[in-house]
Every structure is written in structure tokens, then in C-alpha cells.
Motif scaffolding. Structure first.
Motif, PDB file in Angstrom:
ATOM      1  N   TYR A  68       0.832  -1.200   0.000  1.00 22.89           N
ATOM      2  CA  TYR A  68       0.000   0.000   0.000  1.00 22.89           C
ATOM      3  C   TYR A  68       0.866   1.250   0.000  1.00 22.89           C
ATOM      4  O   TYR A  68       1.970   1.265   0.527  1.00 22.89           O
ATOM      5  CB  TYR A  68      -0.905   0.017   1.243  1.00 22.89           C
ATOM      6  CG  TYR A  68      -1.972  -1.033   1.167  1.00 22.89           C
ATOM      7  CD1 TYR A  68      -3.190  -0.762   0.555  1.00 22.89           C
ATOM      8  CD2 TYR A  68      -1.765  -2.309   1.672  1.00 22.89           C
ATOM      9  CE1 TYR A  68      -4.177  -1.727   0.457  1.00 22.89           C
ATOM     10  CE2 TYR A  68      -2.743  -3.282   1.582  1.00 22.89           C
ATOM     11  CZ  TYR A  68      -3.943  -2.985   0.982  1.00 22.89           C
ATOM     12  OH  TYR A  68      -4.908  -3.946   0.881  1.00 22.89           O
ATOM     13  N   ARG A  69       0.313   2.311  -0.587  1.00 27.43           N
ATOM     14  CA  ARG A  69       0.958   3.621  -0.612  1.00 27.43           C
ATOM     15  C   ARG A  69      -0.159   4.673  -0.625  1.00 27.43           C
ATOM     16  O   ARG A  69      -1.313   4.366  -0.946  1.00 27.43           O
ATOM     17  CB  ARG A  69       1.842   3.772  -1.845  1.00 27.43           C
ATOM     18  CG  ARG A  69       1.080   3.757  -3.154  1.00 27.43           C
ATOM     19  CD  ARG A  69       1.982   3.764  -4.382  1.00 27.43           C
ATOM     20  NE  ARG A  69       1.213   3.549  -5.579  1.00 27.43           N
ATOM     21  CZ  ARG A  69       0.776   2.373  -6.029  1.00 27.43           C
ATOM     22  NH1 ARG A  69       1.046   1.276  -5.365  1.00 27.43           N
ATOM     23  NH2 ARG A  69       0.074   2.284  -7.128  1.00 27.43           N
ATOM     24  N   LEU A  70       0.194   5.904  -0.288  1.00 20.54           N
ATOM     25  CA  LEU A  70      -0.783   6.991  -0.378  1.00 20.54           C
ATOM     26  C   LEU A  70      -1.190   7.180  -1.833  1.00 20.54           C
ATOM     27  O   LEU A  70      -0.368   7.037  -2.739  1.00 20.54           O
ATOM     28  CB  LEU A  70      -0.194   8.299   0.149  1.00 20.54           C
ATOM     29  CG  LEU A  70       0.041   8.407   1.641  1.00 20.54           C
ATOM     30  CD1 LEU A  70       0.636   9.771   1.971  1.00 20.54           C
ATOM     31  CD2 LEU A  70      -1.235   8.172   2.429  1.00 20.54           C
ATOM     32  N   ALA A  71      -2.440   7.529  -2.041  1.00 22.32           N
ATOM     33  CA  ALA A  71      -2.907   7.849  -3.390  1.00 22.32           C
ATOM     34  C   ALA A  71      -2.266   9.166  -3.802  1.00 22.32           C
ATOM     35  O   ALA A  71      -2.348  10.162  -3.086  1.00 22.32           O
ATOM     36  CB  ALA A  71      -4.427   7.959  -3.416  1.00 22.32           C
ATOM     37  N   GLU A  72      -1.573   9.143  -4.929  1.00 23.66           N
ATOM     38  CA  GLU A  72      -0.876  10.330  -5.420  1.00 23.66           C
ATOM     39  C   GLU A  72      -0.975  10.371  -6.930  1.00 23.66           C
ATOM     40  O   GLU A  72      -1.319   9.397  -7.568  1.00 23.66           O
ATOM     41  CB  GLU A  72       0.602  10.286  -5.010  1.00 23.66           C
ATOM     42  CG  GLU A  72       0.822  10.255  -3.516  1.00 23.66           C
ATOM     43  CD  GLU A  72       2.281  10.078  -3.141  1.00 23.66           C
ATOM     44  OE1 GLU A  72       2.658  10.627  -2.102  1.00 23.66           O
ATOM     45  OE2 GLU A  72       3.013   9.387  -3.867  1.00 23.66           O
ATOM     46  N   GLY A  73      -0.625  11.508  -7.471  1.00 24.44           N
ATOM     47  CA  GLY A  73      -0.570  11.625  -8.923  1.00 24.44           C
ATOM     48  C   GLY A  73      -1.715  12.410  -9.496  1.00 24.44           C
ATOM     49  O   GLY A  73      -2.620  12.858  -8.781  1.00 24.44           O
ATOM     50  N   PRO A  74      -1.700  12.569 -10.812  1.00 23.76           N
ATOM     51  CA  PRO A  74      -2.684  13.424 -11.480  1.00 23.76           C
ATOM     52  C   PRO A  74      -4.115  12.906 -11.391  1.00 23.76           C
ATOM     53  O   PRO A  74      -5.051  13.683 -11.472  1.00 23.76           O
ATOM     54  CB  PRO A  74      -2.208  13.475 -12.934  1.00 23.76           C
ATOM     55  CG  PRO A  74      -1.278  12.317 -13.084  1.00 23.76           C
ATOM     56  CD  PRO A  74      -0.729  12.004 -11.735  1.00 23.76           C
ATOM     57  N   GLY A  75      -4.314  11.623 -11.203  1.00 24.62           N
ATOM     58  CA  GLY A  75      -5.671  11.078 -11.163  1.00 24.62           C
ATOM     59  C   GLY A  75      -6.345  11.161  -9.811  1.00 24.62           C
ATOM     60  O   GLY A  75      -7.512  10.796  -9.669  1.00 24.62           O
ATOM     61  N   VAL A  76      -5.632  11.655  -8.812  1.00 26.70           N
ATOM     62  CA  VAL A  76      -6.185  11.709  -7.458  1.00 26.70           C
ATOM     63  C   VAL A  76      -7.005  12.982  -7.293  1.00 26.70           C
ATOM     64  O   VAL A  76      -6.567  14.077  -7.663  1.00 26.70           O
ATOM     65  CB  VAL A  76      -5.046  11.641  -6.413  1.00 26.70           C
ATOM     66  CG1 VAL A  76      -5.581  11.803  -5.012  1.00 26.70           C
ATOM     67  CG2 VAL A  76      -4.299  10.325  -6.546  1.00 26.70           C
ATOM     68  N   SER A  77      -8.184  12.835  -6.718  1.00 27.78           N
ATOM     69  CA  SER A  77      -9.087  13.981  -6.572  1.00 27.78           C
ATOM     70  C   SER A  77      -8.524  15.021  -5.609  1.00 27.78           C
ATOM     71  O   SER A  77      -7.731  14.708  -4.717  1.00 27.78           O
ATOM     72  CB  SER A  77     -10.453  13.515  -6.073  1.00 27.78           C
ATOM     73  OG  SER A  77     -10.381  13.163  -4.701  1.00 27.78           O
ATOM     74  N   THR A  78      -8.979  16.238  -5.782  1.00 22.11           N
ATOM     75  CA  THR A  78      -8.600  17.329  -4.891  1.00 22.11           C
ATOM     76  C   THR A  78      -9.058  17.021  -3.472  1.00 22.11           C
ATOM     77  O   THR A  78      -8.355  17.329  -2.507  1.00 22.11           O
ATOM     78  CB  THR A  78      -9.217  18.657  -5.382  1.00 22.11           C
ATOM     79  OG1 THR A  78      -8.781  18.890  -6.719  1.00 22.11           O
ATOM     80  CG2 THR A  78      -8.805  19.819  -4.500  1.00 22.11           C
ATOM     81  N   LEU A  79     -10.212  16.403  -3.330  1.00 23.45           N
ATOM     82  CA  LEU A  79     -10.733  16.031  -2.013  1.00 23.45           C
ATOM     83  C   LEU A  79      -9.746  15.123  -1.290  1.00 23.45           C
ATOM     84  O   LEU A  79      -9.417  15.354  -0.122  1.00 23.45           O
ATOM     85  CB  LEU A  79     -12.090  15.329  -2.157  1.00 23.45           C
ATOM     86  CG  LEU A  79     -12.671  14.714  -0.894  1.00 23.45           C
ATOM     87  CD1 LEU A  79     -12.945  15.781   0.159  1.00 23.45           C
ATOM     88  CD2 LEU A  79     -13.935  13.934  -1.223  1.00 23.45           C
ATOM     89  N   VAL A  80      -9.239  14.109  -1.964  1.00 18.52           N
ATOM     90  CA  VAL A  80      -8.291  13.175  -1.359  1.00 18.52           C
ATOM     91  C   VAL A  80      -6.979  13.892  -1.041  1.00 18.52           C
ATOM     92  O   VAL A  80      -6.410  13.713   0.039  1.00 18.52           O
ATOM     93  CB  VAL A  80      -8.067  11.946  -2.271  1.00 18.52           C
ATOM     94  CG1 VAL A  80      -6.868  11.131  -1.834  1.00 18.52           C
ATOM     95  CG2 VAL A  80      -9.326  11.087  -2.295  1.00 18.52           C
ATOM     96  N   GLN A  81      -6.491  14.714  -1.951  1.00 20.42           N
ATOM     97  CA  GLN A  81      -5.252  15.464  -1.699  1.00 20.42           C
ATOM     98  C   GLN A  81      -5.405  16.378  -0.485  1.00 20.42           C
ATOM     99  O   GLN A  81      -4.518  16.437   0.379  1.00 20.42           O
ATOM    100  CB  GLN A  81      -4.874  16.290  -2.927  1.00 20.42           C
ATOM    101  CG  GLN A  81      -4.454  15.463  -4.112  1.00 20.42           C
ATOM    102  CD  GLN A  81      -4.254  16.317  -5.361  1.00 20.42           C
ATOM    103  OE1 GLN A  81      -4.151  17.544  -5.289  1.00 20.42           O
ATOM    104  NE2 GLN A  81      -4.193  15.676  -6.505  1.00 20.42           N
ATOM    105  N   ASP A  82      -6.527  17.077  -0.410  1.00 17.28           N
ATOM    106  CA  ASP A  82      -6.766  17.987   0.714  1.00 17.28           C
ATOM    107  C   ASP A  82      -6.918  17.222   2.029  1.00 17.28           C
ATOM    108  O   ASP A  82      -6.403  17.652   3.067  1.00 17.28           O
ATOM    109  CB  ASP A  82      -8.005  18.843   0.470  1.00 17.28           C
ATOM    110  CG  ASP A  82      -7.811  19.859  -0.647  1.00 17.28           C
ATOM    111  OD1 ASP A  82      -6.648  20.081  -1.071  1.00 17.28           O
ATOM    112  OD2 ASP A  82      -8.829  20.425  -1.102  1.00 17.28           O
TER     113      ASP A  82
END
Length: 146
Positions: A68-82
Motif C-alpha cells: 500500500y501507498r498513499l494515493a498520489e498523482g494526477p488522477g487523485v481527486s482534490t478532495l483526497v489530496q486535501d
């Protein structure tokens, strides 16, 4: 709205927040997460499943093990990044997170020392030793108390 509620629910458990913090900048297999949390494998898997459903983490399978790893990259939603940024900002200095980082370093160093820094071919090596680390530490603690 459903995505928001799923993310918020995923963040309402301390163990899931600890998992997110542990995955900052690194990938970990289920057995490593289980070892640092000191939970049963089934409980750890349930927490990881909830985080994955909320799209906060991503997984990949290699042989028998899931990493497992944190969801990252261009396909990740702003909600998840925030949400991830909020978790990091709000908990990075917490005592339990600092202790988790110490335990994770200990687990990774122990794992590396077992194969002298060069992992053997295949994927079956590390989990057997890691799953016994908590038992060995408990035995050592018991001996110290006597």
C-alpha cells in the motif's frame, strides 16, 4: 457528497490515520502495517480496505503480498489530496505518530538486517519474520519485568 462522506468516515478512526501517516513517502506491505499497529491481520486488512474504498490509498499485489501507498498523482481527486494534507498537518507532531515512525524504522531495519540489505528473490521472506517481531518483543518485555 458521497465521496466526501466516505473520506470523512475513513478518517474517523485513529488506526486509519496512523496508517496514512505511516505511508507518507513509502510503500508498506500488509504485514509491516500489521506489525507497527500491533493489531490482528484481519483488523489491519479491514482498516486498509476502508482507506482504499475512500481512495486515500492505493495497492498493488506482488506474489502473495499486497503493498500500500498513499494515493498520489494526477488522477487523485482534490478532495483526497486535501484530506491527506489535513491529516499530515494535524497529526505529524503527535506522540503516537512519532512512536509509530520509530517502530516502522525498527521493523524495516530488522527486516534489512535479516537479509544483509539485499532482499532474496521472491516475496515470501519478510512476512514470516515480521509477524513474529511483536511476539519476540513481548517475550523480551516479560523477561525484563521479571
Amino acid at each position: 457528497m458521497l465521496d466526501f462522506m466516505t473520506v470523512v468516515r475513513a478518517l474517523t478512526d485513529e488506526n486509519r490515520v496512523r496508517i496514512l501517516m505511516a505511508l507518507r513517502g513509502q510503500e508498506m506491505c500488509v504485514c509491516q502495517v500489521t506489525a507497527f499497529l500491533d493489531l490482528s491481520p484481519s483488523t489491519t486488512s479491514k482498516h486498509l480496505s476502508i482507506l482504499r474504498q475512500a481512495r486515500l490509498i492505493e495497492s498493488r499485489k506482488k506474489g502473495k503480498w499486497v503493498y500500500y501507498r498513499l494515493a498520489e498523482g494526477p488522477g487523485v481527486s482534490t478532495l483526497v489530496q486535501d484530506a491527506t494534507a489535513l491529516v499530515v498537518h494535524g497529526t505529524e507532531h503527535a506522540d503516537v505518530i512519532q512512536e509509530d515512525q520509530r517502530r516502522i524504522r525498527q521493523i524495516l531495519e530488522r527486516e534489512a538486517s535479516l537479509y544483509c540489505g539485499t532482499p532474496p528473490e521472491g516475496d515470501g521472506f519478510h512476512s514470516l519474520e515480521i509477524h513474529t517481531m511483536n511476539d519476540a518483543e513481548t517475550d523480551a518485555d516479560s523477561e525484563t519485568e521479571k
